[in-house]
Scaffold this active site. Structure first.
Site, PDB file in Angstrom:
ATOM      1  N   HIS A 187      -8.437   5.665  -0.024  1.00  0.00           N
ATOM      2  CA  HIS A 187      -8.099   4.502   0.799  1.00  0.00           C
ATOM      3  C   HIS A 187      -9.369   3.917   1.415  1.00  0.00           C
ATOM      4  O   HIS A 187     -10.317   4.650   1.733  1.00  0.00           O
ATOM      5  CB  HIS A 187      -7.116   4.919   1.900  1.00  0.00           C
ATOM      6  CG  HIS A 187      -6.595   3.744   2.684  1.00  0.00           C
ATOM      7  ND1 HIS A 187      -7.311   3.163   3.688  1.00  0.00           N
ATOM      8  CD2 HIS A 187      -5.446   3.029   2.558  1.00  0.00           C
ATOM      9  CE1 HIS A 187      -6.616   2.132   4.167  1.00  0.00           C
ATOM     10  NE2 HIS A 187      -5.486   2.035   3.499  1.00  0.00           N
ATOM     11  N   GLU A 222      -6.306  -2.789  -3.042  1.00  0.00           N
ATOM     12  CA  GLU A 222      -6.282  -3.177  -1.637  1.00  0.00           C
ATOM     13  C   GLU A 222      -7.651  -3.746  -1.267  1.00  0.00           C
ATOM     14  O   GLU A 222      -8.577  -2.979  -0.954  1.00  0.00           O
ATOM     15  CB  GLU A 222      -6.005  -1.961  -0.754  1.00  0.00           C
ATOM     16  CG  GLU A 222      -4.685  -1.296  -1.053  1.00  0.00           C
ATOM     17  CD  GLU A 222      -4.219  -0.467   0.130  1.00  0.00           C
ATOM     18  OE1 GLU A 222      -3.278  -0.913   0.814  1.00  0.00           O
ATOM     19  OE2 GLU A 222      -4.815   0.585   0.389  1.00  0.00           O
ATOM     20  N   GLY A 235      -5.480  -4.497   7.423  1.00  0.00           N
ATOM     21  CA  GLY A 235      -5.501  -4.217   8.861  1.00  0.00           C
ATOM     22  C   GLY A 235      -5.434  -5.445   9.755  1.00  0.00           C
ATOM     23  O   GLY A 235      -5.429  -6.593   9.306  1.00  0.00           O
ATOM     24  N   SER A 243      -2.218  -6.246   4.360  1.00  0.00           N
ATOM     25  CA  SER A 243      -1.515  -7.256   5.158  1.00  0.00           C
ATOM     26  C   SER A 243      -0.253  -7.810   4.493  1.00  0.00           C
ATOM     27  O   SER A 243       0.110  -8.958   4.726  1.00  0.00           O
ATOM     28  CB  SER A 243      -2.450  -8.407   5.547  1.00  0.00           C
ATOM     29  OG  SER A 243      -3.448  -7.940   6.442  1.00  0.00           O
TER      30      SER A 243
END
Ligand code: PGA
Length: 258
Positions: free
Chosen positions: A100, A172, A178, A218
């Site tokens: 991640h 991502e 975030g 998001s």
């Protein structure tokens, strides 16, 4: 084996949120509704380590997979603070996110350690959800695809066809993840997902065609269905918008086409 086309994926990583009581409450609410969309979508929840077992007890029987947010590459040994794949499968985890963006940025994760962790996960039958995505500088410089290609090529180096058929990818973009960020637009995401599909098929034409590629960063109720309608977006990997059970359930209904 992950199933790509038949059903879209909806998953959430809780990151470092929730007490045990909050986790159990969330799981009970989701378990109550999950049978209603179990035939339409694949779902998963990735809690923090101490919450995996209590959450899996509630969600697994309802058809929602439960997994971890990281895993060590060795099965056991002198690795203070680490958790291995056999420990995770023993408590009900079936998948694990690896690489991640937050782990890459804050905890020294590299493309090489992503590969090692993925191999460790696969050895125990845990599905690795390998996370890739370019920072803003690469997107601005027009080198986003090359950046992601390198992440993927290193992450899957040495994996045989059978292992490749068992992985999942989450695209991502770092700039989309975030608080204060915006999701990639459907065309931006779609362009990268198309490129990732070609990379995977280049590596292995058969297994590469079936690897689920999820979008994350998001995602919310406004963006979910447009993103999911793109050809190579096989699912959504969601943070904040799915941290409440109601948020997760609303997204599940969108993904299920209700
Ligand atoms: P976000 O997080 O949906 O809150 O942007 C996504 C992620 O980190 O996977």
């Amino acid at each position: 084996m992950p199933d790509r086309r038949s059903r879209p994926w909806l998953g959430t990583g809780w990151k470092m949120t929730k007490t045990r009581a909050q986790a159990i409450e969330y799981a009970k609410i989701v378990a109550g509704e999950a049978p209603g969309f179990a035939d339409e979508i694949n779902t998963f929840v990735l809690p923090a380590y101490p919450l995996i077992e209590p959450v899996a007890r509630i969600l697994s029987p309802a058809g929602v997979q439960v997994g971890a947010q990281n895993v060590h590459w060795a099965d056991e040994g002198a690795f203070t603070g680490e958790v291995s794949a056999p420990m995770l499968t023993e408590i009900g985890a079936t998948l694990v996110s690896i690489g991640h963006a937050e782990r890459r940025a804050m905890f020294g994760e590299t493309n090489e350690t992503v590969r090692e962790r993925a191999v460790g996960a696969l050895r125990s039958g845990l599905t690795p959800l390998i996370c890739v995505g370019e920072p803003a500088e690469q997107r601005d410089a027009g080198t986003a695809v090359a950046f992601v290609r390198r992440q993927i090529e290193i992450a899957v180096t040495g994996l045989g066809s059978e292992d490749l058929a068992s992985i999942m990818i989450a695209y991502e973009p770092v700039w989309a993840i975030g608080e204060g960020s915006q999701a990639a637009s459907p065309p931006q995401a779609s362009e990268m997902h198309d490129a990732i599909r070609l990379m995977l098929m280049d590596i292995d034409p058969v297994s590469g065609a079936g690897i689920p590629i999820l979008y994350g960063g998001s995602v919310d109720e406004q963006s979910a269905s447009k993103l999911l309608s793109q050809a190579e977006i096989d699912g959504l990997f969601v943070g904040r918008a799915a941290w409440s059970a109601d948020g997760f359930l609303r997204l599940a209904r969108i993904a299920a086409g209700e």
